[in-house]
Structure formats: structure tokens, C-alpha cells
Scaffold this active site. Structure first.
Site, PDB file in Angstrom:
ATOM      1  N   ASP A   1      -2.746 -19.700 -13.634  1.00  0.00           N
ATOM      2  CA  ASP A   1      -2.363 -20.522 -12.476  1.00  0.00           C
ATOM      3  C   ASP A   1      -3.555 -21.004 -11.659  1.00  0.00           C
ATOM      4  O   ASP A   1      -3.562 -20.907 -10.426  1.00  0.00           O
ATOM      5  CB  ASP A   1      -1.431 -19.736 -11.541  1.00  0.00           C
TER       6      ASP A   1
ATOM      7  N   GLU B   1       8.156 -25.263 -12.598  1.00  0.00           N
ATOM      8  CA  GLU B   1       7.324 -24.629 -11.558  1.00  0.00           C
ATOM      9  C   GLU B   1       5.957 -25.300 -11.553  1.00  0.00           C
ATOM     10  O   GLU B   1       5.735 -26.310 -12.219  1.00  0.00           O
ATOM     11  CB  GLU B   1       7.188 -23.133 -11.876  1.00  0.00           C
TER      12      GLU B   1
END
Length: 306
Positions: free
Chosen positions: A17, A187
Site C-alpha cells: 500500500d 479499495e
């Protein structure tokens, strides 16, 4: 002289991420520590002067600094404003409005921290429009307005931040939260602006599987609408699987762009065995994004101009 390249992954260790920024004439990457949720209780950061050599700064924000955080500290997104560095992150992986957690904000005087909790509570702690409060991404437009995009469970919201960067503003219609979910969103939202257009990107598929990927939309507004154009990042049978959840870097003064993302080596089956990589991203003449081919080469030696 032979040109040197970063290679992929950019640095050792299981990380995911990544958010990518340029602060104080230096490249920065802020990732998630990729481990079981109960072990995700701190954040490290990495910086470079040239995209090739990276230095780790350990523990820029830890669970001990956040009174309400207990696990699953994820997906940081920092930004600078008025000489301060604001660091948005998710914690606790809440599954309902009855649980404590969501998206928090910490603040520091420098990109390397140490960051301290700005509120003593989450900034966003409820589920609005079906969006789990995870994966924040902060974006400041040319007019100075700051937006925070976030969301999991297939829903994406945007909020506007006040000048203090630690409280929520209202949109012109009086609302605080707007749902902007594009088709196939899961997401990991990310926003950039190029030549007056807003490029909204997100992750699709399951984060633990091989088909994790990135798609995008183009809009004339930071609030959309965002109509999906197509995928720009995905696995490669000879390189890695699960390529997704990214940040973006633009080399100042140029139209040279890099996508910083995580992927899973072909030798790994553990969902958390993810590593941070970088590859070139380019735009077609019509403004669309050319799909990225993931590589082992990475980025060339690119020092920032002093």
C-alpha cells in the site's frame, strides 16, 4: 557511463500500500508493514535522493502514539501544508459502527516524523454509504482545497478537509460525505491532476490474490463523475502477481510519471508477502494512460534538481 536502475523491489522487507511523495526535494515512500493484522502496529518510511538508493526510517508512527489504535494500521497518506506534515492512516479494520477505529490523522514537523496523533480519536469512525473507513488518500487541488478519498468493501467516498487539515468541511450542498464509487472499485483510491484533468485510480480484485490490479477514470472535477476507462496495472506471468494499491510520482518540471505499488513474488503464496516496486507510467496523446508493464528493472537514477 552505464545508467543505473533501482531494480524491483525498491527495498527489502514485506511492505504494501505505498504512498509516494516528494518532500523537501527528496523522494519519499510511506507503506503498510505487510504482516498479520495484530502485527501491523507501526509504520516505517523510506526516502531517496535519486529513486535508486533508499534509506529506511523506522517507526515514524507507532501504536503507542495512537490511544485508540490496536491493530491493522494500514495505508498511510501524508501531505504537507503550511509547513506541517499531515499523515492519514487506517487502524483497527472496523466491521461495524459499534467498533472503535477508522481513519486517523497524525502530524509532524518533518517528513520523517515522529508523527503524533492530532485528535486523540479517529477523524472518520463510521461507515457511510457502505464504505469501510480504510485506505485514505489525501489530495490538494490547485485552488488549495484538500480532499480525502477513502473506502473499502467496494465503496468509495470523498470528504473535504478544513484549512487545519484535521477536521472535515462541508460541500456546497451541505453534505460532509459524497459517494463517488466507480465500476469495479474495491479499495485503494488515488488521485492525480494532469493538464487540468483529474485522474482517479483504485484497486480491483482481492488483495490476497493474484488478480489484484489498478484501474482508472478521468474527470473534469475532483468529485467526478468517474467513469471507468480500464486497467493500467496487473500481474505478469513472468514477473509477479497481485500488483496493486499504489501511489504516484511526477518528476518536477516534466511529464515523467512513476507508479509505486506492491506486488507478490512468483515464489510466494503467503498473502502478506508483498513488496514495494516502481515502474514508469506514460500518457497517450489523447490523455488516456498507457497500461504499465511491470518489470524487475524499476526506475532509472533520477536525482531531483537542487
Amino acid at each position: 557511463m552505464k545508467e543505473s536502475f533501482s531494480g524491483n523491489p525498491l527495498f527489502p522487507g514485506w511492505y504494501a500500500d505505498p504512498e509516494a511523495r516528494i518532500f523537501n526535494n527528496r523522494y519519499w515512500i510511506y507503506p503498510t508493514y505487510s504482516a498479520p493484522y495484530d502485527e501491523q502496529v507501526f509504520f516505517d518510511a523510506f526516502y531517496s535522493d535519486n529513486l535508486v538508493e533508499w534509506i529506511k526510517v523506522e517507526g515514524i508512527l507507532k501504536k503507542e502514539d495512537i490511544t485508540w489504535a490496536r491493530r491493522a494500521m494500514w495505508a498511510p497518506s501524508p501531505i504537507e501544508k503550511n509547513g506541517k506534515y499531515y499523515y492519514y492512516f487506517a487502524a483497527n479494520d472496523i466491521q461495524s459502527n459499534d467498533e472503535l477505529g477508522g481513519i486517523g490523522v497524525a502530524v509532524a514537523d518533518s517528513p520523517e516524523g515522529p508523527f503524533k496523533d492530532a485528535l486523540g480519536k479517529p477523524l472518520i469512525d463510521q461507515i457511510h454509504y457502505g464504505a469501510q473507513p480504510i485506505d485514505p488518500h489525501v489530495f490538494i487541488d490547485d485552488d488549495g482545497k484538500a480532499y480525502l478519498y477513502y473506502g473499502g468493501w467496494g465503496h468509495c467516498n470523498v470528504v473535504m478537509l478544513n484549512e487545519d487539515m484535521i477536521s472535515l468541511s462541508s460541500f456546497s450542498d451541505g453534505s460532509t460525505y459524497k459517494e463517488i464509487t466507480p465500476d469495479h472499485f474495491i479499495e485503494g483510491p488515488c488521485m492525480i491532476k494532469r493538464e487540468g484533468k483529474y485522474y482517479f485510480m483504485w484497486s480491483e480484485g482481492s488483495w490476497g490474490g493474484p488478480n489484484y490490479s489498478v484501474a482508472y477514470a478521468i474527470s473534469n472535477s475532483p468529485l467526478g463523475p468517474f467513469k471507468r476507462v480500464g486497467k493500467i496495472l496487473q500481474q505478469h506471468s513472468e514477473v509477479a502477481t497481485g500488483a496493486g494499491h499504489h501511489g504516484m510520482l511526477q518528476i518536477p518540471g516534466t511529464d515523467d510519471w512513476y507508479i509505486v505499488y506492491h506486488r507478490r513474488p512468483l515464489t510466494e503464496n503467503d498473502a502478506n508477502h508483498r513488496e514495494v516496486c516502481i515502474d514508469s507510467l506514460s500518457f497517450n496523446k489523447d490523455g488516456t494512460i498507457e497500461p504499465v508493464t511491470i518489470t524487475f528493472t524499476g526506475a532509472p537514477f533520477t536525482p531531483l534538481k537542487k
